[in-house]
Design an enzyme around this catalytic site. Structure first.
Site, PDB file in Angstrom:
ATOM      1  N   ASP A   7       0.871  -1.171   0.000  1.00  0.00           N
ATOM      2  CA  ASP A   7       0.000   0.000   0.000  1.00  0.00           C
ATOM      3  C   ASP A   7       0.910   1.224   0.000  1.00  0.00           C
ATOM      4  O   ASP A   7       1.445   1.616   1.037  1.00  0.00           O
ATOM      5  CB  ASP A   7      -0.908  -0.008   1.232  1.00  0.00           C
ATOM      6  CG  ASP A   7      -1.831   1.196   1.269  1.00  0.00           C
ATOM      7  OD1 ASP A   7      -2.410   1.535   0.222  1.00  0.00           O
ATOM      8  OD2 ASP A   7      -1.972   1.799   2.354  1.00  0.00           O
ATOM      9  N   GLU A  68      -1.749  -1.235  -5.199  1.00  0.00           N
ATOM     10  CA  GLU A  68      -2.968  -0.530  -5.573  1.00  0.00           C
ATOM     11  C   GLU A  68      -2.683   0.318  -6.802  1.00  0.00           C
ATOM     12  O   GLU A  68      -1.643   0.967  -6.894  1.00  0.00           O
ATOM     13  CB  GLU A  68      -3.433   0.350  -4.412  1.00  0.00           C
ATOM     14  CG  GLU A  68      -4.801   0.936  -4.608  1.00  0.00           C
ATOM     15  CD  GLU A  68      -5.301   1.641  -3.359  1.00  0.00           C
ATOM     16  OE1 GLU A  68      -6.427   1.331  -2.940  1.00  0.00           O
ATOM     17  OE2 GLU A  68      -4.573   2.473  -2.803  1.00  0.00           O
ATOM     18  N   ASP A 141      -2.384   1.078   7.177  1.00  0.00           N
ATOM     19  CA  ASP A 141      -1.666   0.848   5.916  1.00  0.00           C
ATOM     20  C   ASP A 141      -1.275  -0.624   5.773  1.00  0.00           C
ATOM     21  O   ASP A 141      -1.255  -1.163   4.667  1.00  0.00           O
ATOM     22  CB  ASP A 141      -0.407   1.727   5.843  1.00  0.00           C
ATOM     23  CG  ASP A 141      -0.723   3.180   6.104  1.00  0.00           C
ATOM     24  OD1 ASP A 141      -1.049   3.896   5.145  1.00  0.00           O
ATOM     25  OD2 ASP A 141      -0.676   3.595   7.281  1.00  0.00           O
TER      26      ASP A 141
END
Length: 167
Positions: A7, A68, A141
């Site tokens: 992330d 992502e 996170d």
């Protein structure tokens, strides 16, 4: 299959390592966040991310890295910095000979919660449930990175089943 989920962030870059076992159970291996100081120059932060990710790859030997995908940001400067972090994460993976898969936030939430517009606490709760953890992974996170890894494992397993049916 073992996946390192990342992330990307300019203050915290979360990571999570999850393995899909032969019996289709998910196995939690590790998670955490690389803490970056906003006072450090961006080049120093990027170097730290690269070094830590290379260490994690050496430690856990993932088969794939998942991150992502780019999303739309209102602040152009923030989006550019995030792009730099994503580039370093991709470089760390490809330097180790690993392929990188990218997933939209909608895809990640759908894979983990079953609903693409799920809120962050819902995603974190489902990550803990899917991995049989006694509590939600911290920091947020790290939970997000685990969700990204789970998304890749679910997506890959679905694609394998589809190929088996059509082949």
């Amino acid at each position: 299959m073992r996946v390192l989920g990342i992330d990307c962030g300019t203050e915290y870059t979360g990571y999570g390592v999850v393995e899909l076992l032969a019996d289709d159970r998910l196995l939690y291996l590790d998670c955490g966040a690389i803490k970056l100081s906003p006072r450090d120059p961006m080049s120093t932060r990027l170097s730290l991310i690269n070094t830590r990710l290379q260490e994690l790859i050496s430690q856990h030997h993932p088969d794939r890295v998942a991150i992502e995908d780019v999303f739309y940001a209102l602040n152009v400067k923030s989006a550019l910095k995030l792009g730099q972090v994503r580039g370093v994460a991709m470089l760390a993976a490809s330097s180790a000979g690993l392929e990188v898969s990218e997933y939209s936030p909608l895809s990640i939430k759908s894979a983990v919660v079953g609903y693409g517009r799920a809120e962050k606490p819902q995603v974190q709760y489902m990550v803990a449930r899917l991995l049989n953890l006694s509590e939600v992974p911290e920091p947020a996170d790290a939970a997000d990175a685990l969700a990204i890894a789970i998304c890749h494992l679910h997506t890959s397993a679905t694609m394998v089943r589809q190929r088996a049916v059509s082949g």
